[in-house]
Design a protein around this motif. Structure first.
Motif, PDB file in Angstrom:
ATOM      1  N   LEU A   1       0.858  -1.344  -0.094  1.00  9.88           N
ATOM      2  CA  LEU A   1      -0.133  -0.078  -0.067  1.00  9.88           C
ATOM      3  C   LEU A   1       0.816   1.289   0.037  1.00  9.88           C
ATOM      4  N   THR A   2       1.763   1.079   0.831  1.00  7.45           N
ATOM      5  CA  THR A   2       2.399   2.699   1.204  1.00  7.45           C
ATOM      6  C   THR A   2       3.716   2.909   0.110  1.00  7.45           C
ATOM      7  N   THR A   3       3.939   1.916  -0.539  1.00 14.01           N
ATOM      8  CA  THR A   3       5.084   2.181  -1.629  1.00 14.01           C
ATOM      9  C   THR A   3       4.633   2.093  -2.948  1.00 14.01           C
ATOM     10  N   LYS A   4       3.317   1.810  -3.106  1.00 13.39           N
ATOM     11  CA  LYS A   4       3.149   1.750  -4.598  1.00 13.39           C
ATOM     12  C   LYS A   4       1.277   2.483  -4.798  1.00 13.39           C
ATOM     13  N   GLN A   5       0.793   2.665  -3.602  1.00 15.20           N
ATOM     14  CA  GLN A   5      -0.356   2.828  -3.865  1.00 15.20           C
ATOM     15  C   GLN A   5      -1.139   3.921  -3.111  1.00 15.20           C
ATOM     16  N   MET A   6      -0.346   4.925  -2.524  1.00 17.97           N
ATOM     17  CA  MET A   6      -0.906   5.989  -1.446  1.00 17.97           C
ATOM     18  C   MET A   6      -0.601   7.250  -1.884  1.00 17.97           C
ATOM     19  N   TYR A   7      -1.518   8.170  -1.716  1.00 19.42           N
ATOM     20  CA  TYR A   7      -1.242   9.843  -2.309  1.00 19.42           C
ATOM     21  C   TYR A   7      -0.237  10.191  -1.307  1.00 19.42           C
ATOM     22  N   ILE A   8       0.322  11.350  -1.482  1.00 22.53           N
ATOM     23  CA  ILE A   8       1.013  12.094  -0.519  1.00 22.53           C
ATOM     24  C   ILE A   8       0.144  12.451   0.778  1.00 22.53           C
TER      25      ILE A   8
ATOM     26  N   ASP B   1      -4.299   0.065 -10.110  1.00 22.78           N
ATOM     27  CA  ASP B   1      -2.807  -0.294 -10.709  1.00 22.78           C
ATOM     28  C   ASP B   1      -2.190   0.158  -9.782  1.00 22.78           C
TER      29      ASP B   1
ATOM     30  N   TYR C   1       1.044   2.598  -8.708  1.00 22.37           N
ATOM     31  CA  TYR C   1       1.333   3.910  -9.228  1.00 22.37           C
ATOM     32  C   TYR C   1       0.284   4.764  -9.867  1.00 22.37           C
TER      33      TYR C   1
ATOM     34  N   LEU D   1      -2.286   7.145  -9.576  1.00 20.82           N
ATOM     35  CA  LEU D   1      -2.555   8.255  -8.638  1.00 20.82           C
ATOM     36  C   LEU D   1      -3.013   9.447  -9.147  1.00 20.82           C
TER      37      LEU D   1
END
Lengths: 648, 648
Positions: free
Chosen positions: B309-316, B331, B333, B335
């Motif tokens: 989640l936190t390295t590929k699918q999370m907004y800043i 998918d 990245y 975002l």
């Protein structure tokens, strides 16, 4: 219907033969698309809908939706019979008509004849003919012009009938449609028991102009003018029609009549709004009427709308209508790339409109955009082999966007096919004493000027990949007329010579056309050289989606990068202003297109590991990127695609 | 249920009092949101649904949807009664419980008591209680766990009952829910006539852990473990249930069971997929069980999912779930900023999950993200005045995105309200011999260590706007324990002193926490200084939507630019790496937030005139831009907003 030196009418399709770039595309349509359109119309159930000897297919039928990823036999869904099916059959027959002219095909002609026979049998005593209203929803004739595409279908059938007559000389379809329109003339008007109405989906307006031109019958032109002049007037026809039909006008799903450009009388419309195809078809009809009636009030309204569209609402591809929800326009400068709707039909229809804006004389303000929309937003809708179709046309893809075999709303396949098959008629136009060349490309066209002088005009060229265009004239006897050649705005430094004598372009250029008036004689040769350099294009900073981005064009072609040439993660590519060319290549597996390799910087990805955000900016390294014409993307290995690159 | 030095449980809400930054937010919830939630639940028809003395509201009722742009009385639509209404009432009562602890309010307490009384009357003899199944769809109990939110509603009611008991000491609601769960224990299991099932929308799993902790009753924990262990096993419960219910399992609208994270047994799941809130609630329950059972197989699966989640699918912003269509993940990245769904509930639930990942010990890998999601993705969901709510949370707006008064799916308003009202319990956690400070902020908390030693820990600070945090300890007698203080990853150069003596951070830091083990005595003072500099954040080049873009954070806060401070066309702003600070300002009209003004370049727009595309790049000129915390956007004049700026 008179002719004059102020009215430029397009050439009939049989008057132009194309080769080279467009020849390949037309061959694909002749060899593949034309029959595929009929095959898939029939697979979708359309034949049963028009065949009175079969039971009605009912409101819901088994239907093949052929998505990009499914074999034809696999995906099926039960969907509503489509109220606009007649139009799709019609556009298919129109395509076949143009294809038959290029390549006679007895089997295909027989199939078209058989369908026309079915329509003949379907036509009612009074002249009415519409499969959905007769077979699926009987009793609803003329009850909901706003939503039900009734006159729209008639419009496409008229266009098909005109094309089929021009291509084959057969009158049956044309006669069917004349009978239908003669009946309409009793239905529509201001008399008691007449409807002061018009169609929610414009189309018949431009079709009636075609019918008037081919039959020479003014009454068809006048009906078109009636539809245009009534549109958007108060009391509003769609309100009154809804109340008569027991519907609440305010419950309209699209909220207001901008969707169908009937929110205001057409001459008062200043902003391009609503459904993109409807808008373009309406403006096309208006432009035809402006030409035929020399109506300055229509021309003035159209010029305002033209600027509104092309300076605030158009993709660099000539794609228009960014939003899927209304298949149309949103806010000014809202041009998302990855979710661009930019329907193929809308760019096809922009070509229609642009070509008709040339009806009052050559002007590159219109012709440049016509070319841009034709080569990019429209042509992309057809695969190189003529077998599959884009409906929406994003300018960025992560690799999941592919052409469909068919679509539940199959408007785009026959629309791009008929445009490609008739592209010659958009290349040239003529008035009484002028021949205008709007588009360049290997071709030959026949003109007849006032007084009966016949002119044969040929182009030898590898345009759009090469900018050298050799024009030659064939005349039985010398004749005085103006030959007008478009000098695209992007073609600074273009050179022109007549019979080897250089011509000072600035002395002959009016509205972006070199206008060479002289006595022409047989064998005269004109050489035009348009410089084709890769040029960067930046978008107005108000286009937030293109901020910090640059796209690249060469001549009329938008170029893009594809994963098959460049790997994935194309957004890591950074293009410097006027990038160095590393080389070019002719791609035989891509219709002989010219690929351009450029030097870029590319952000490194490896050094990020599993980091998602970090305070150090990405590091770039030199790289090369291969660019190919946007209209050819997704014709090789599927993958990501990008038009707007990071600029730096 | 034992306690140990390996199990860090959150403090009960009444054990923490907050002031400063969070105090203002809690006051807004106490003074406005808590009663507004009930008002709008009732306006939506929920009271009638649970009140057995009234007729059933039926499947469709008049309903007020209060959009951002409509007065409350104007917009009405007839919509389905919502199967998850019990959960929204429950989350509202949970919010009220926390609010009552902070600010006693007899009227509000009476309103909550009255609703609880209605639920008491609604509860059936066997313990079952669910308004939708009893009043709207009787006879459907336990027939569709996949879709119908039945156990989900029970879960929220359990959470509310626990909170209400902790805040007021009143047991009625808790007893209702214990009776209900005792009945569930007979329904679910592997016995004959029992269901080996679980809910399509996880939630009850974490709720049962709360119930077990407050009642000390292991059987509730075991039921939670049962639901988690059964999930995704074969033969698939949702398939079998569908067949029993006469539904075709393959006709599931979401295609497969990734939507509800039941596509695989939970320990085999490696990728975060499906509906974002469901995922976060499931993982939260799993993390609780990992803590309670010291289950390394669950922890290992969760750590894999955490990284995914936190390295590929999370907004800043800590926003998650970019897509509206599945309210969830797409998918890697992917975002998008302007169309980000990033539901408020999903960031709230990410805070839940992160806090529970700390159950096995302090680790900033989890706590940093908890803080990021809390201050940005979650808190943005509530207006400063506590009266309106964001549902989706884009990182870019052209000015049309505003908070709703209410939503047809009103899950977010009570979710962000209950989080804000209970935020103190996320700040601290304790094991037998360790006190962990996960979040900083003006507050005071009470702990009881193994052996009964009581510790009062206070923070004096203007965090998150100022990085100086003064902690002081109150103890009746000296006691030996570890005080663990999070040193955020962004806080390079942080300084720590105990009673004025500087401490070498590197010698005491484990997993990003300064762990100070000593004999603490009354009056001991710890001073932590976290450097708060504006820092640029770049996204991994695989995030195509952020390519060539930079965002700015200060401490845990994402900053943005708003039109009210900076004019429109924010995408014309170009931020250089580590921009110069032109000044700062405390904005009294924005909750006393610290605004930061930076020097930027800004593309000129005037010189474009009506040009849409041109070959010359935009010209930039120096400008200043005012940045404000993202969570406060759209609290002043409505307008455009941007988080990711052009980088150059």
């Amino acid at each position: 219907m008179t002719s004059s030196d102020k009215q430029f009418r397009p050439l009939a399709v049989p008057a132009v033969t194309v080769g080279g770039f467009w020849g390949k595309w037309q061959d694909a349509v002749c060899d593949e698309t034309a029959s595929i359109l009929l095959d898939r119309c029939i697979a979708a159930g359309m034949l049963q809908a028009i065949d009175v000897t079969q039971p009605s297919p009912g409101v819901v039928i088994p239907f093949h939706s052929m998505s990009p990823t499914m074999p034809e036999t696999e995906e099926k869904a039960r969907v509503s019979t489509q109220m606009f099916w007649d139009s799709d059959f019609a556009k298919s027959i129109e395509t076949i008509a143009y294809a038959l002219y290029r390549k006679p095909n007895a089997e295909l002609e027989k199939r078209a004849d058989d369908i026309i026979d079915l329509y003949e049998k379907l036509q009612q005593e009074d002249g009415y003919v519409n499969s959905w209203f007769q077979r699926i929803r009987p009793g609803r004739r003329w009850t909901n012009l706003r939503d039900h595409h009734e006159l729209y279908c008639a419009g496409h059938m008229i266009e098909a009938a005109v094309a089929y007559f021009q291509a084959t000389g057969k009158r049956k379809f044309l006669d069917i449609m004349c009978r239908y329109v003669d009946y309409m003339l009793t239905v529509f008007g201001h008399g008691e028991d007449q409807l002061p109405g018009y169609c929610g989906h414009p189309e018949i307006e431009l079709a009636l102009v075609k019918l008037a031109r081919v039959t020479g019958n003014q009454k068809y032109l006048d009906l078109s003018k009636f539809f245009v002049d009534e549109r958007g007037t108060e009391p509003h026809f769609f309100d009154e029609e809804a109340r008569r039909d027991g519907r609440e006008p305010k419950a309209y799903v699209f909220g207001n009549y901008e969707y169908s450009q009937s929110h205001l009388p057409v001459r008062e419309q200043k902003k391009v709004v609503g459904h993109a195809v409807r808008a373009m078809y309406l403006y096309s009809g208006m432009a035809d009427l402006a030409t035929e009636y020399q109506d300055d009030s229509l021309t003035s309204a159209l010029e305002t709308l033209w600027d509104d569209l092309t300076t605030k609402q158009m993709y660099i591809t000539g794609g228009i209508g960014p939003s899927a929800s209304n298949e149309g326009f949103t806010d000014y400068y809202d041009l998302p790339n990855d979710t661009a709707y930019a329907e193929t039909c809308a760019s096809v229809a922009l070509v229609f409109w642009a070509s008709r804006m040339l009806g009052r004389g050559p002007n590159r303000r219109f012709a440049d955009i016509m070319e841009q929309a034709l080569y990019n937003g429209a042509l992309t809708g057809l695969s190189m082999d003529g077998k599959t179709f884009f409906y929406d046309n994003p300018l960025e893809s992560t690799g999941k966007h592919h052409r469909w075999k068919w679509h539940h709303c199959p408007c785009c396949p026959p629309n791009i096919a008929r445009l490609v098959a008739s592209v010659g008629s958009y290349m040239y136009a003529g008035s009484d004493k002028e021949i205008a060349v709007h588009l360049y490309g290997e071709s030959s066209a026949s003109f007849e000027l006032a007084g009966g002088a016949k002119v044969q005009l040929s182009q030898k060229t590898a345009y759009p990949y090469d900018g050298a265009i050799a024009l030659s004239l064939g005349l039985a006897a010398p004749a005085r007329f103006t030959l007008s050649l478009r000098i695209p705005e992007w073609a600074a430094g273009a050179k022109l010579a007549v019979n080897g004598e250089p011509l000072d372009l600035s002395s002959v250029e009016i509205d972006g056309y070199a206008r060479i008036e002289r006595e022409w004689k047989d064998g005269d040769a004109v050489l035009l050289e348009l410089p084709l350099e890769l040029r960067p294009l930046y978008a107005n900073p108000k286009v937030r989606q293109d901020a910090g981005r640059v796209s690249l064009m060469r001549g009329p072609l938008v170029y893009c990068a594809e994963e098959v040439d460049n790997g994935a993660d194309l957004s890591a590519v950074r293009v410097v202003d006027t990038p160095a060319i590393a080389g070019t290549a002719v791609l035989n597996d891509l219709n002989g297109a010219l690929a351009v390799d450029i030097e870029v910087q590319r952000n490194k990805i490896e050094d990020w590991g599993t980091t998602l955000y970090r305070s150090a900016p990405p590091k770039a390294e030199p790289a090369k990127v291969r660019l190919v014409p946007y209209h050819l993307w997704d014709n090789r290995a599927p993958g990501a695609m990008l038009v707007w690159f990071q600029a730096q």
